[in-house]
Motif scaffolding. Structure first.
Motif, PDB file in Angstrom:
ATOM      1  N   ILE A 114      -2.553   6.712  -1.698  1.00  0.00           N
ATOM      2  CA  ILE A 114      -2.743   7.406  -0.511  1.00  0.00           C
ATOM      3  C   ILE A 114      -2.710   8.763  -0.552  1.00  0.00           C
ATOM      4  CG2 ILE A 114      -1.694   7.647   1.736  1.00  0.00           C
ATOM      5  CD1 ILE A 114       0.013   5.106   0.851  1.00  0.00           C
TER       6      ILE A 114
ATOM      7  N   ARG B  52      -2.767  12.105   0.528  1.00  0.00           N
ATOM      8  CA  ARG B  52      -1.807  12.973   1.359  1.00  0.00           C
ATOM      9  C   ARG B  52      -2.289  14.332   1.992  1.00  0.00           C
ATOM     10  NH1 ARG B  52       0.561   9.109   4.064  1.00  0.00           N
ATOM     11  NH2 ARG B  52       1.966   7.796   2.728  1.00  0.00           N
TER      12      ARG B  52
ATOM     13  N   GLY C 280       0.525  -1.973   1.688  1.00  0.00           N
ATOM     14  CA  GLY C 280       0.696  -0.556   2.220  1.00  0.00           C
ATOM     15  C   GLY C 280      -0.350   0.251   2.801  1.00  0.00           C
TER      16      GLY C 280
ATOM     17  N   GLU D 217      -3.061   2.597   4.508  1.00  0.00           N
ATOM     18  CA  GLU D 217      -3.001   3.556   5.596  1.00  0.00           C
ATOM     19  C   GLU D 217      -4.324   4.146   5.474  1.00  0.00           C
ATOM     20  OE1 GLU D 217      -0.105   6.441   5.003  1.00  0.00           O
ATOM     21  OE2 GLU D 217       1.531   5.303   4.285  1.00  0.00           O
ATOM     22  N   PRO D 218      -4.593   4.973   6.733  1.00  0.00           N
ATOM     23  CA  PRO D 218      -5.817   5.611   6.838  1.00  0.00           C
ATOM     24  C   PRO D 218      -6.436   6.375   5.696  1.00  0.00           C
ATOM     25  CG  PRO D 218      -4.564   5.663   8.961  1.00  0.00           C
ATOM     26  CD  PRO D 218      -3.743   5.250   7.814  1.00  0.00           C
ATOM     27  N   GLN D 219      -5.460   7.114   5.051  1.00  0.00           N
ATOM     28  CA  GLN D 219      -6.118   7.802   4.082  1.00  0.00           C
ATOM     29  C   GLN D 219      -5.788   7.300   2.630  1.00  0.00           C
ATOM     30  OE1 GLN D 219      -3.144   8.465   5.849  1.00  0.00           O
ATOM     31  NE2 GLN D 219      -4.099   9.834   7.205  1.00  0.00           N
ATOM     32  N   SER D 220      -6.052   5.704   2.651  1.00  0.00           N
ATOM     33  CA  SER D 220      -5.803   4.949   1.369  1.00  0.00           C
ATOM     34  C   SER D 220      -7.136   5.003   0.650  1.00  0.00           C
ATOM     35  CB  SER D 220      -5.523   3.636   1.653  1.00  0.00           C
ATOM     36  OG  SER D 220      -4.066   3.548   1.943  1.00  0.00           O
TER      37      SER D 220
END
Length: 112
Positions: A54, A56, A78, A80-83
């Motif tokens: 991810i 960040r 897990g 997430e949009p930033q994966s």
């Protein structure tokens, strides 16, 4: 040279780490070359999700994910949009901060 800050991960980088890497390197290669043993069960050919990270900080500086990567990411734990799959995320000139998820879907490692 851009830096990658790896947030603390209990198994792979307990204290976290900051590394300098040349632009044009995949995040996965950069981590492996600097002693962070991130999983990469498919040998970095975008055929699994074990190298999922991810991003960040610095997500927009990375190359755009291709459709195959996006399809694989749908299977990641897990998400997430930033994966990103670290084997497909290429470092540009901007510093990055990445988090390695606590779990991955690696049946071999999990002894299934």
């Amino acid at each position: 040279m851009p830096k990658i800050t790896v947030l603390p991960h209990a198994e792979l980088a307990p204290e976290g780490v900051e590394i300098e890497v040349p632009a044009g390197t995949s995040v996965c290669e950069a981590l492996l070359e600097n002693g962070i043993p991130i999983e990469h069960a498919c040998e970095m050919v975008c055929a699994c999700t074990t190298c999922h990270v991810i991003v960040r900080k610095g997500y927009a500086s990375l190359n755009e994910p291709e459709e195959q990567e996006e399809d694989m990411l749908d299977k990641a734990w897990g998400l997430e949009p930033q994966s990103r799959l670290s084997c497909q995320a290429i470092v540009a000139q901007e510093d990055l901060t990445v988090e390695i998820p606590k779990y991955s879907i690696n049946h071999a490692k999990e002894n299934h």
